[in-house]
Design a protein around this motif. Structure first.
Motif, PDB file in Angstrom:
ATOM      1  N   ALA A  69       0.825  -1.214   0.000  1.00 26.21           N
ATOM      2  CA  ALA A  69       0.000   0.000   0.000  1.00 26.21           C
ATOM      3  C   ALA A  69       0.854   1.257   0.000  1.00 26.21           C
ATOM      4  CB  ALA A  69      -0.921   0.003   1.217  1.00 26.21           C
ATOM      5  N   MET A  70       1.995   1.214   0.663  1.00 23.11           N
ATOM      6  CA  MET A  70       2.844   2.396   0.760  1.00 23.11           C
ATOM      7  C   MET A  70       3.704   2.616  -0.486  1.00 23.11           C
ATOM      8  SD  MET A  70       4.075   2.018   4.732  1.00 23.11           S
ATOM      9  CE  MET A  70       5.078   3.508   4.726  1.00 23.11           C
ATOM     10  N   PHE A  71       4.089   1.515  -1.165  1.00 23.24           N
ATOM     11  CA  PHE A  71       5.082   1.621  -2.234  1.00 23.24           C
ATOM     12  C   PHE A  71       4.512   1.434  -3.642  1.00 23.24           C
ATOM     13  CE2 PHE A  71       7.856   1.319   1.336  1.00 23.24           C
ATOM     14  CZ  PHE A  71       9.054   1.905   0.948  1.00 23.24           C
ATOM     15  N   GLU A  72       3.288   0.949  -3.765  1.00 20.05           N
ATOM     16  CA  GLU A  72       2.783   0.667  -5.102  1.00 20.05           C
ATOM     17  C   GLU A  72       2.450   1.937  -5.875  1.00 20.05           C
ATOM     18  OE1 GLU A  72      -0.881  -1.452  -5.152  1.00 20.05           O
ATOM     19  OE2 GLU A  72      -2.034   0.174  -4.268  1.00 20.05           O
ATOM     20  N   LYS A  73       2.546   1.845  -7.185  1.00 22.75           N
ATOM     21  CA  LYS A  73       2.073   2.884  -8.093  1.00 22.75           C
ATOM     22  C   LYS A  73       0.830   2.330  -8.788  1.00 22.75           C
ATOM     23  CE  LYS A  73       5.993   3.574 -10.354  1.00 22.75           C
ATOM     24  NZ  LYS A  73       7.009   4.187 -11.250  1.00 22.75           N
ATOM     25  N   ARG A  74      -0.313   2.936  -8.498  1.00 19.80           N
ATOM     26  CA  ARG A  74      -1.586   2.427  -9.038  1.00 19.80           C
ATOM     27  C   ARG A  74      -2.203   3.493  -9.939  1.00 19.80           C
ATOM     28  NH1 ARG A  74      -4.956  -1.717  -7.576  1.00 19.80           N
ATOM     29  NH2 ARG A  74      -3.636  -2.180  -5.774  1.00 19.80           N
ATOM     30  N   THR A  75      -2.510   3.105 -11.175  1.00 15.17           N
ATOM     31  CA  THR A  75      -3.126   4.050 -12.118  1.00 15.17           C
ATOM     32  C   THR A  75      -4.408   3.502 -12.733  1.00 15.17           C
ATOM     33  OG1 THR A  75      -1.720   3.189 -13.901  1.00 15.17           O
ATOM     34  CG2 THR A  75      -0.921   5.133 -12.715  1.00 15.17           C
ATOM     35  N   SER A  76      -4.825   2.305 -12.315  1.00 14.18           N
ATOM     36  CA  SER A  76      -6.054   1.701 -12.832  1.00 14.18           C
ATOM     37  C   SER A  76      -7.062   1.554 -11.694  1.00 14.18           C
ATOM     38  CB  SER A  76      -5.739   0.330 -13.437  1.00 14.18           C
ATOM     39  OG  SER A  76      -6.911  -0.294 -13.905  1.00 14.18           O
ATOM     40  N   PHE A  77      -8.300   1.971 -11.920  1.00 16.97           N
ATOM     41  CA  PHE A  77      -9.304   2.016 -10.858  1.00 16.97           C
ATOM     42  C   PHE A  77     -10.660   1.568 -11.393  1.00 16.97           C
ATOM     43  CE2 PHE A  77      -6.088   5.243 -10.210  1.00 16.97           C
ATOM     44  CZ  PHE A  77      -5.691   5.020  -8.900  1.00 16.97           C
ATOM     45  N   THR A  78     -11.458   0.972 -10.501  1.00 13.39           N
ATOM     46  CA  THR A  78     -12.819   0.558 -10.877  1.00 13.39           C
ATOM     47  C   THR A  78     -13.805   1.706 -10.757  1.00 13.39           C
ATOM     48  OG1 THR A  78     -13.243  -0.199  -8.617  1.00 13.39           O
ATOM     49  CG2 THR A  78     -12.421  -1.836 -10.185  1.00 13.39           C
ATOM     50  N   PRO A  86       2.858  12.047 -17.929  1.00  7.67           N
ATOM     51  CA  PRO A  86       3.176  12.468 -16.562  1.00  7.67           C
ATOM     52  C   PRO A  86       2.609  11.602 -15.438  1.00  7.67           C
ATOM     53  CG  PRO A  86       1.418  13.829 -17.437  1.00  7.67           C
ATOM     54  CD  PRO A  86       1.855  12.921 -18.546  1.00  7.67           C
ATOM     55  N   LEU A  87       1.534  10.839 -15.669  1.00  5.73           N
ATOM     56  CA  LEU A  87       0.872  10.139 -14.572  1.00  5.73           C
ATOM     57  C   LEU A  87       1.764   9.037 -14.012  1.00  5.73           C
ATOM     58  CD1 LEU A  87      -1.625   9.729 -12.811  1.00  5.73           C
ATOM     59  CD2 LEU A  87      -2.529   8.187 -14.569  1.00  5.73           C
ATOM     60  N   LEU A  88       2.096   9.153 -12.717  1.00  5.06           N
ATOM     61  CA  LEU A  88       2.899   8.147 -12.034  1.00  5.06           C
ATOM     62  C   LEU A  88       2.050   7.276 -11.122  1.00  5.06           C
ATOM     63  CD1 LEU A  88       6.024  10.296 -11.023  1.00  5.06           C
ATOM     64  CD2 LEU A  88       5.880   8.595 -12.863  1.00  5.06           C
ATOM     65  N   SER A  89       1.108   7.884 -10.415  1.00  2.81           N
ATOM     66  CA  SER A  89       0.268   7.123  -9.489  1.00  2.81           C
ATOM     67  C   SER A  89      -0.969   7.945  -9.149  1.00  2.81           C
ATOM     68  CB  SER A  89       1.044   6.801  -8.209  1.00  2.81           C
ATOM     69  OG  SER A  89       0.308   5.962  -7.355  1.00  2.81           O
ATOM     70  N   GLY A  90      -2.138   7.275  -9.146  1.00  2.00           N
ATOM     71  CA  GLY A  90      -3.370   7.964  -8.819  1.00  2.00           C
ATOM     72  C   GLY A  90      -4.285   8.103 -10.026  1.00  2.00           C
ATOM     73  N   TYR A  91      -5.406   8.770  -9.803  1.00  2.00           N
ATOM     74  CA  TYR A  91      -6.418   8.905 -10.855  1.00  2.00           C
ATOM     75  C   TYR A  91      -6.484  10.325 -11.392  1.00  2.00           C
ATOM     76  CZ  TYR A  91     -10.876   9.497 -13.170  1.00  2.00           C
ATOM     77  OH  TYR A  91     -11.838   9.834 -14.093  1.00  2.00           O
ATOM     78  N   ILE A  92      -6.632  10.426 -12.722  1.00  2.00           N
ATOM     79  CA  ILE A  92      -6.943  11.684 -13.389  1.00  2.00           C
ATOM     80  C   ILE A  92      -7.751  11.339 -14.634  1.00  2.00           C
ATOM     81  CG2 ILE A  92      -4.760  11.694 -14.674  1.00  2.00           C
ATOM     82  CD1 ILE A  92      -4.830  14.758 -14.597  1.00  2.00           C
ATOM     83  N   SER A  93      -8.763  12.143 -14.944  1.00  2.00           N
ATOM     84  CA  SER A  93      -9.569  11.876 -16.137  1.00  2.00           C
ATOM     85  C   SER A  93      -8.738  12.154 -17.386  1.00  2.00           C
ATOM     86  CB  SER A  93     -10.822  12.747 -16.129  1.00  2.00           C
ATOM     87  OG  SER A  93     -10.478  14.113 -16.327  1.00  2.00           O
TER      88      SER A  93
END
Length: 841
Positions: A454-463, A781-788
């Motif tokens: 949870a602390m180290f992952e880079k997540r860019t895909s979300f439900t 630019p997207l490294l981690s997190g959500y953006i439209s």
């Protein structure tokens, strides 16, 4: 006349009802008897619960009194807040358990150890429940209810309470935010009318800035469970990790026109690392809350509005640690009684709901004890089996040039009882070099494996595209540290048991000059002390090599001659500075370099002693202002004058070298506006953040062009309207920028890439001259997190920073917070560079 009579009748009725609601019988179950030897809250605090807002000192007095009177309760003082208020914890269980508390604790921890938990008989083990109240100080019904809970658990008699206490360890945290609670109680009490005024326009319901929500430095403590940067958080994290509770409750308040919420929240927004069974158990516990609230006729809702995604909140942190986190949100009276769309909402009513669900939690704990203990055991057993299949065996992180940032990330790991090691020898991975003395390695084969992920992952895909809080928080990116995921454990060295930040030093005494590189996190702390003590210092605008050492942009030069201290005094002073700032200062004997500029070059620019002010008060974001205040005061030990916007017109601002405007919606009159402009034109550095950027542009402090985003709402129903709009919000994600390292705003950064945090939709177009764009978002630019997608397309190639001249001064702007929640260490230096080097830009 009829309206006046009706109003008088309503007010009279409110007072009668409010008085009736102050009786203990209004809150407490009446089907049990109570031990007369246990003091009631009123007997200690001097008023009935709900008649006044309890101040923290009275809350502490009651908790200590009830603990002294009951053999069911032990009390612990876990430290102090920034305002020196105690952080109490009550441990409540049967007298027999109290005598064997440490043995019970150690045995309970075995359930989280896959090597030991198989032999445990969970049917014979007590459940551990952590109940925490009012982490937001102006959500006080929880803290006031905690007195009733402590009284009930100490005084109630009968077989049911005996069974509960025999099979449960209750960790009662009566006030998660003592400083905020005290601030709000003072406000609500001084504005209370004897004849309660329910008009929502009354001053009682509208706190002055910054309000009681926050702690001393205006932090939202409910976002700090994962970063753990504040004393209140560190105390509760230590309690949590010492006990690993099965249930943790977090009692909050929400808008006055709301009813009552309990989890589960929105199911599509649960973090993927949280097991499905966690939510099923949360729903089962929720049935107990529903039954209890039905009984007293209180309205409620679930599976709306709130989510379980960001693990830095009290209701989600347990979910990644094998427990069940539960959020309660009570519609707030914000004072003693207020008219709402649901009728008159009284303070005692809000307290009763919090107390009722505190009891229903314990009822669920009693009935579901074995199930919850087995869930916790299976959580860690399952983790263990998955570790064998995990191709990532370790994570290494560090920085050769910045030991302090490496240390502070390691300190967070230690706080969460995550094991980490030294590396055996220097090695390269993923294009980064990791040195034995400046790196740490985390084996994933340990019980906190999910928390590490949870602390180290880079997540860019979300439900889901909506988030109640931030969607990206990758810690090594926040710290701007090199890190790499490893498929082997071969580089894992000695376990780090005693983590220490290496003390700084001066390499040798010099009669010529001293050099200090700007890479280390605490370099600004050292430079400030040097300048504040009247020592002349310069900054190198170019690189150079001296005595075989390559010195980077931003190196600080301290000449020995013509200082107010003699040679010996200067050496002693710098020794002290280096030691307390954890940096290396190098003594040199010659100004002639082998490459680059010599030490007497004009490309060493003289530095001015900083005197910094920050606008606070109406229109300013308290949390953004507080994070800056905390950075100056706690990290860099720099004075920061908090200048209230209402006093700005009268203040003498000529003494300040820099003025910071945090995110704000300012409204200044023409005279004050012109005064601020004149100050900049005479040489001041004005620094604006977030919303202040557009304010500065519209008021002609700086000339900027913005990228506008247009999103067509096609095939969107009325029901989908809110979600569609919410999906366009950048709730908090991490993006890659490209740096021009020759520009002073980037001094101290060793890479041409910098991860930056973003929560705004302020997209500044780059300047036509490339050298005026020292920080630029990359094309991917997207490294981690959500953006439209529309926002992502707009962000590409824009700039998060600009600085332009205004007369003899400068106006600098940042589109986003470089000091986010005190754990975004990686971009803290950008603000310091603007402060110290602004005149060179």
């Amino acid at each position: 006349m009829k309206k006046i009579i009706l109003l008088l009748f309503v007010i009279s009725s409110v007072n009668l009802v409010a008085q009736d609601n102050l009786k203990l019988s209004y809150h407490l179950p009446q089907d049990v008897s109570y031990n007369a030897k246990i003091p009631t809250p009123e007997s200690i605090i001097g008023h009935k619960v709900g008649a006044w807002h309890v101040t923290h000192d009275k809350l502490v007095a009651y908790m200590k009194a009830v603990a002294a009177a009951s053999d069911r309760i032990s009390v612990e003082d876990r430290g102090e807040t920034f305002e020196d208020r105690p952080l109490l914890l009550l441990t409540i269980t049967s007298p027999k358990n109290q005598k064997n508390l440490e043995e019970i604790r150690l045995n309970h921890l075995k359930i989280t150890d896959s090597k030991e938990n198989k032999s445990l008989n969970t049917s014979e083990m007590p459940l551990v429940v952590y109940q925490g109240f009012s982490i937001h100080g102006n959500e006080p019904s929880g803290a006031n209810a905690s007195m009733l809970l402590a009284y009930y658990l100490a005084a109630a008699e009968g077989s049911e309470i005996e069974e509960l206490l025999t099979n449960t360890i209750i960790l009662l945290d009566p006030s998660l935010n003592p400083d905020g609670l005290q601030r709000f109680a003072y406000w609500a009490n001084i504005n209370k009318s004897e004849h309660l005024n329910i008009d929502s326009n009354d001053r009682e319901f509208h706190e002055v800035w910054p309000g009681g929500r926050f702690n001393h430095y205006y932090f939202d403590l409910n976002r700090d469970w994962l970063p753990g940067q504040l004393p209140e958080s560190r105390a509760r994290i230590e309690t949590f990790t010492n006990w690993m509770p099965n249930i943790l409750t977090d009692h909050h308040e929400m808008g006055s026109n709301s009813t009552f919420f309990f989890q589960p929240g929105i199911q599509s927004r649960v973090h993927p690392l949280t097991p499905l069974l966690n939510q099923e158990l949360t729903k089962e516990i929720g049935n107990y809350h529903a039954k209890a609230l039905n009984k007293i006729g209180s309205l409620y809702f679930t599976e709306e509005r709130y989510d379980d995604f960001y693990y830095g909140k009290g209701s989600t942190y347990p979910d990644v640690n094998g427990g069940i986190g539960i959020l309660f949100e009570q519609g707030s009276s914000r004072g003693h009684a207020q008219e709402t769309i649901n009728g008159v909402l009284t303070f005692p009513f809000t307290i009763r709901n919090q107390f009722t669900t505190a009891l229903s939690t314990l009822e669920a704990a009693k009935e579901m004890r074995i199930k919850l203990l087995n869930y916790q055991r299976d959580f860690y057993t399952s983790n263990s089996s998955k570790k064998e299949k995990n191709t990532i065996k370790a994570i290494v992180f560090g920085s050769e040039k910045d030991k302090a940032k490496t240390y502070h990330l390691a300190a967070i790991l230690k706080r969460h009882k995550i094991k980490f090691h030294k590396i055996k020898s220097d090695f390269n991975s993923g294009g980064a070099n990791f040195k034995k003395e400046t790196s740490y390695i985390i084996p994933t084969n340990q019980k906190k494996e999910k928390l590490i992920t949870a602390m180290f992952e880079k997540r860019t895909s979300f439900t889901d595209s909506l988030f109640y809080d931030i969607s990206g928080w990758t810690f090594p990116l926040a710290f701007n540290l090199e890190y790499s995921e490893l498929k082997s454990e071969e580089n894992i060295g000695e376990l780090v048991a005693d983590l220490k930040l290496e003390s700084g030093n001066v390499s040798e005494k010099s009669s010529y000059a001293y050099l200090m590189e700007w890479h280390e996190y605490y370099s600004p702390k050292a430079l400030n002390r040097i300048l504040q003590n009247g020592i002349r210092a310069k900054v190198g605008m170019k690189q150079f090599t001296l005595n075989g050492v390559n010195y980077d942009y931003g190196t600080i030069l301290i000449p020995v001659q013509n200082q107010q201290l003699n040679e010996n005094e200067l050496f002693a002073f710098l020794q002290n500075v280096a030691a307390k700032s954890n940096i290396l200062i190098t003594g040199v004997t010659s100004g002639l370099t082998s490459e680059g500029i010599d030490l007497g070059s004009g490309d060493f620019r003289i530095l001015e002693k900083p005197k910094v002010a920050m606008l606070v008060g109406n229109g300013i974001s308290p949390s953004d202002a507080g994070e800056i205040w905390h950075l100056f005061d706690q990290r860099y030990e720099m004075n920061l004058t908090k200048l209230d916007v209402d006093f700005l017109q009268r203040a003498n601002i000529s003494k300040y070298t820099s003025i910071i405007i945090p995110s704000s919606n300012l409204k200044l009159d023409a005279k004050t506006l012109n005064k601020l402009k004149a100050w900049v034109q005479s040489g001041g550095i004005l620094i604006g953040y977030k919303n202040a950027v557009k304010w500065l542009n519209s008021n002609k402090f700086i000339d900027l062009n913005f990228e506008n985003v247009k999103v067509d709402a096609k095939n969107i129903s009325f029901e989908q309207k809110s979600d569609f709009s919410g999906a366009q919000v950048i709730g908090g994600a991490i993006f890659e920028t490209k740096l021009d390292r020759t520009h002073p705003i980037n001094f101290g950064y060793t890479s041409t890439k910098l991860p930056m945090f973003r929560r705004t939709k302020i997209f500044i177009k780059p300047d036509s001259s490339s050298f005026n764009n020292p920080i630029l978002y990359t094309q991917n630019p997207l490294l981690s997190g959500y953006i439209s997608k529309p926002n992502l397309n707009a962000l590409k190639g824009t700039v998060p920073f600009q600085i332009k001249r205004m007369g003899a001064g400068r106006v600098a702007v940042f589109t986003d917070n470089t000091n986010f929640r005190a754990f975004w260490y990686g971009t803290n230096k950008l603000l310091m560079n603007a402060i110290f080097f602004g005149k060179t830009m």
